[in-house]
Design a protein around this motif. Structure first.
Motif, short mmCIF file in Angstrom:
data_model
loop_
_atom_site.label_atom_id
_atom_site.label_comp_id
_atom_site.label_asym_id
_atom_site.label_seq_id
_atom_site.Cartn_x
_atom_site.Cartn_y
_atom_site.Cartn_z
N GLN A 99 0.87 -1.16 0.00
CA GLN A 99 0.00 0.00 0.00
C GLN A 99 0.92 1.22 0.00
OE1 GLN A 99 -1.89 0.97 3.81
NE2 GLN A 99 -1.29 -1.03 4.59
N GLN A 100 0.60 2.21 -0.82
CA GLN A 100 1.51 3.34 -0.96
C GLN A 100 1.49 4.22 0.29
OE1 GLN A 100 0.45 4.77 -5.26
NE2 GLN A 100 2.59 5.19 -4.84
N HIS A 101 2.58 4.93 0.50
CA HIS A 101 2.75 6.02 1.47
C HIS A 101 2.98 5.58 2.93
CE1 HIS A 101 1.13 8.09 -1.99
NE2 HIS A 101 -0.08 7.59 -1.80
N GLY A 102 2.50 4.40 3.34
CA GLY A 102 2.65 3.94 4.72
C GLY A 102 4.13 3.81 5.08
N ILE A 139 -0.57 5.04 7.86
CA ILE A 139 -0.83 4.54 6.49
C ILE A 139 -1.55 5.60 5.64
CG2 ILE A 139 -0.87 2.13 7.24
CD1 ILE A 139 -4.02 2.47 6.46
N TRP A 140 -1.83 5.20 4.40
CA TRP A 140 -2.36 6.16 3.41
C TRP A 140 -3.71 6.76 3.78
CZ3 TRP A 140 -6.92 5.14 0.59
CH2 TRP A 140 -7.44 3.86 0.76
N MET A 141 -4.45 6.12 4.71
CA MET A 141 -5.76 6.66 5.05
C MET A 141 -5.67 7.78 6.09
SD MET A 141 -7.59 2.99 5.25
CE MET A 141 -9.28 3.42 5.55
N GLU A 172 -1.72 14.85 2.84
CA GLU A 172 -1.70 14.36 4.23
C GLU A 172 -1.13 12.95 4.32
OE1 GLU A 172 -3.85 16.38 3.01
OE2 GLU A 172 -4.28 17.90 4.55
N ARG A 173 -1.51 12.08 3.36
CA ARG A 173 -1.11 10.68 3.47
C ARG A 173 0.33 10.44 3.03
NH1 ARG A 173 -3.57 11.42 -1.39
NH2 ARG A 173 -3.17 10.01 -3.15
N PHE A 174 0.94 11.41 2.34
CA PHE A 174 2.29 11.21 1.83
C PHE A 174 3.29 11.14 3.00
CE2 PHE A 174 2.62 11.94 -2.96
CZ PHE A 174 1.34 11.47 -3.19
N GLY A 282 4.96 0.39 -4.95
CA GLY A 282 3.63 0.68 -4.42
C GLY A 282 2.54 -0.08 -5.16
N ASP A 283 1.35 -0.11 -4.59
CA ASP A 283 0.27 -0.90 -5.22
C ASP A 283 -0.18 -0.30 -6.55
OD1 ASP A 283 -0.83 1.25 -3.81
OD2 ASP A 283 -2.62 0.17 -3.20
N ASN A 284 -0.22 1.02 -6.65
CA ASN A 284 -0.66 1.58 -7.92
C ASN A 284 0.37 1.36 -9.03
OD1 ASN A 284 -3.35 2.69 -7.26
ND2 ASN A 284 -2.16 3.74 -5.70
N PRO A 285 1.67 1.60 -8.77
CA PRO A 285 2.65 1.24 -9.81
C PRO A 285 2.59 -0.25 -10.18
CG PRO A 285 3.67 2.67 -8.18
CD PRO A 285 2.30 2.35 -7.67
N VAL A 336 1.30 8.69 -14.47
CA VAL A 336 0.51 9.75 -13.84
C VAL A 336 -0.71 9.11 -13.18
CG1 VAL A 336 1.24 11.56 -15.43
CG2 VAL A 336 -0.79 10.23 -15.98
N MET A 337 -1.17 9.71 -12.11
CA MET A 337 -2.31 9.10 -11.40
C MET A 337 -3.24 10.17 -10.85
SD MET A 337 -2.20 6.31 -8.37
CE MET A 337 -2.04 7.31 -6.93
N LEU A 338 -4.52 9.95 -11.04
CA LEU A 338 -5.54 10.85 -10.50
C LEU A 338 -6.48 10.02 -9.63
CD1 LEU A 338 -6.57 12.49 -13.92
CD2 LEU A 338 -5.07 13.53 -12.22
#
Ligand code: XUL
Length: 561
Positions: A99-102, A139-141, A172-174, A282-285, A336-338
């Motif tokens: 999961q990203q950012h955690g 974490i990211w949340m 905030e989550r970064f 990360g999960d999105n990549p 890129v991600m939105l």
């Protein structure tokens, strides 16, 4: 006939996915076919950590997860494979998705020491229980770091400057804002931290028995890395926390080797001693890799609880919305991600109100109206939105094209409307969401039209949506039936990394797919044909007008975009 990149006949490649609610594994064979997948669900199978949906929620928007739960999950998933008599000795490489950012905080003197001296006769989590300076990983949340976000942006010269350097304004989550908060509120804990890992590099560290570097793609989700130079940005580190560079360690291309699998796993599960670990990401990549997006112009749209758009470009334009990360399977291009907060629940809200709660009725109503909805455009936010940053609310307008101005370009007037009839309303929400995706993805650097769009998630079952996406984006639309694109992507990256290491050079991931067109990840189905025609052009004008209305709403509601 393209040459097949050959993989050893007996080889298996593992992709793990340490996500918010579970740890999954997907195994690929030498033909890159999925041979097995397993999962450990945190709430139900590791219930002694008392998580709900994999997390602990605290006051003031704090959301964390117990770091030892992730460690125990790794043991549990390997134990499941062991009881299935899984042939660990055939695994050539392992990679993963986090999961990203955690972030994970290793304690001085204890962290690396514990990793290097693991005893394979004892359980992993018991040996690591004193290795961390923080037991609850943010974490990211988590949304508790607004103060730190604004402070970092101001100190660096503004949100746009931060976005230009790191690929995103402060979120905030970064991880950077999260680290700053820990430094400011628990300085002694920060001082006693030897290394900070992301969830991805943390899991890789467990596997290699040493601190693993952070990969470029996930590193870009921290608000700390110089996106183009792929080094820590000294300017941003300085405004985040002192002495941070030493605690972050190195950065590495995502397709490279993090190390050999540690003796702990080799001895305990009979992996081969030559098994390597490819850097996790990360999960999105990883999902981008799992959907086999590989060329600039490839775009994916995931229609779920929240809608996510991601794509590959060689010319990104980081700004005040969305994110730019290096592409995990091609160091020369970018992803890129939105992320939109208002996705399927908002569509369902309109369906329930305007179409008797039925998708069939909803689709009939869509057919009652024509593309461009006679100029009726709407903004539907049942939740506060991220793109653009607007509070919950509904806004409806009627656009009317007026005679060409002197420069010959068409122009529009916009009038506020209180109500649409049900058919207009139904078209306005879906058209509005896809127009926003087109406008914002072009703004962040995606070519227009994209090469192709792959649609995933629950909403991809609706054929009307797919047709509309093809018309709005002006290109062919495909679907892929997979729910585990992150762990599949990790398994593919594992095979890709292994081949790059073997050949001692980078090869495009698409070379792996050649001759293997029957493998799951590349098996997408053409579901709607789109063209760069006059409708696509007309939708482009509407997308521009929509952006103007969006800007006006943001200004009116006194929020900065
Ligand atoms: C992306 C993000 C989420 C997490 C979910 O920026 O915050 O998609 O990666 O795991």
């Amino acid at each position: 006939m393209a040459k097949l990149v050959s993989l050893p006949e007996d080889a298996l490649f593992l992709g793990l996915d340490s996500s918010t609610q579970s740890l999954k594994v997907t195994v690929l064979d030498a033909n890159l076919q999925v041979t097995c997948s397993r999962a450990v669900h945190f709430d139900s199978e590791l219930s002694h950590y008392n998580t709900k949906d994999g997390v602990h929620r605290g006051a003031g928007g704090e959301v964390t997860a117990p770091v030892l739960m992730w460690v125990e999950a790794l043991e549990a998933i390997f134990n499941k494979l062991k009881s299935d008599n899984f042939p660990f000795e055939r695994v050539y490489a392992v990679s993963g998705s986090g999961q990203q950012h955690g972030s994970v905080y290793w304690k001085q003197k204890c962290g690396s020491e514990a990793l290097k001296t693991l005893d394979s006769s004892k359980s992993l989590h018991l040996q690591l229980k004193n290795a961390f300076s923080i037991m609850e990983s943010p974490i990211w949340m988590d949304s508790s770091t607004s103060k730190q976000c604004r402070a970092i942006e101001t100190a660096i010269g503004g949100p746009d400057v931060l976005a230009q350097i790191t690929g995103s304004r402060a979120y905030e989550r970064f991880t950077g804002p999260q680290i700053k908060k820990i430094y400011e509120s628990h300085k002694h804990v920060y001082d006693s931290t030897e290394r900070i890992s992301l969830v991805s590099s943390f899991m890789a560290s467990l596997l290699v028995g040493n601190y693993a570097a952070i990969d470029y793609s996930d590193g870009a989700g921290m608000n700390l890395m110089d996106l183009r130079r792929r080094v820590w940005s000294k300017a941003v580190l300085d405004v985040t926390a002192p002495g941070l560079e030493d605690k972050l360690g190195g950065l590495a291309p995502s397709h490279t080797v993090a190390g050999k699998l540690s003796a702990y796993f080799v001895e305990r599960y009979s992996f081969s001693p030559s098994c390597i670990v490819i850097h996790w990401s990360g999960d999105n990549p990883n999902s981008l890799a799992g959907l086999a997006l590989d060329l600039p112009g490839d775009l994916a749209i995931s229609l779920g609880t929240s809608d996510t758009v991601f794509g590959i470009t060689s010319d990104p334009n980081p700004g005040l919305e969305g994110h730019v990360f290096p592409n995990p399977v091609d160091p020369d291009t970018y992803m890129v991600m939105l992320c939109y907060k208002n996705g399927s629940l908002t569509r369902e809200g309109v369906r329930n109100q305007m179409a008797d709660g039925s998708w069939e009725v909803f689709n009939h109503k869509l057919n009652d109206t024509s593309p461009l909805n006679d100029g009726n455009v709407g903004f539907y936010y049942s939740e506060p939105e991220i793109i653009p940053p607007l509070p919950a609310g509904l806004h409806r307008f009627k656009l009317t094209q007026v005679c060409s101005e002197s420069n010959g370009k068409p122009s529009f007037t916009a009038e506020t409307i209180q109500e649409f009839n049900p058919s207009m309303e139904v078209r306005a929400i879906v058209e509005g969401q896809f127009l926003s995706m087109r406008a914002h993805s072009e703004r962040i650097g995606m070519p227009s039209p994209p090469e192709r769009v792959i649609v995933t998630g629950g909403g991809s079952a609706n054929k009307q949506f797919l047709k509309m996406i093809a018309e709005i984006f002006g290109c062919n639309v495909y679907t892929i039936e997979r729910t585990d694109s992150a762990s599949l992507g990790a398994a593919l990256r594992s095979a890709h990394g292994w081949v790059c290491k073997k050949l001692d050079k980078f090869i495009p991931v698409s070379d792996l797919f050649k001759g293997r067109e029957d493998m799951n990840a590349v098996q997408c189905k053409l579901v709607a044909e789109g063209m760069k025609d006059s409708l696509h052009k007309q939708y482009g004008l509407f997308a521009c007008e929509r952006m103007k209305l969006e800007k006006m709403l943001v200004e009116q509601l006194k929020l900065s975009i």
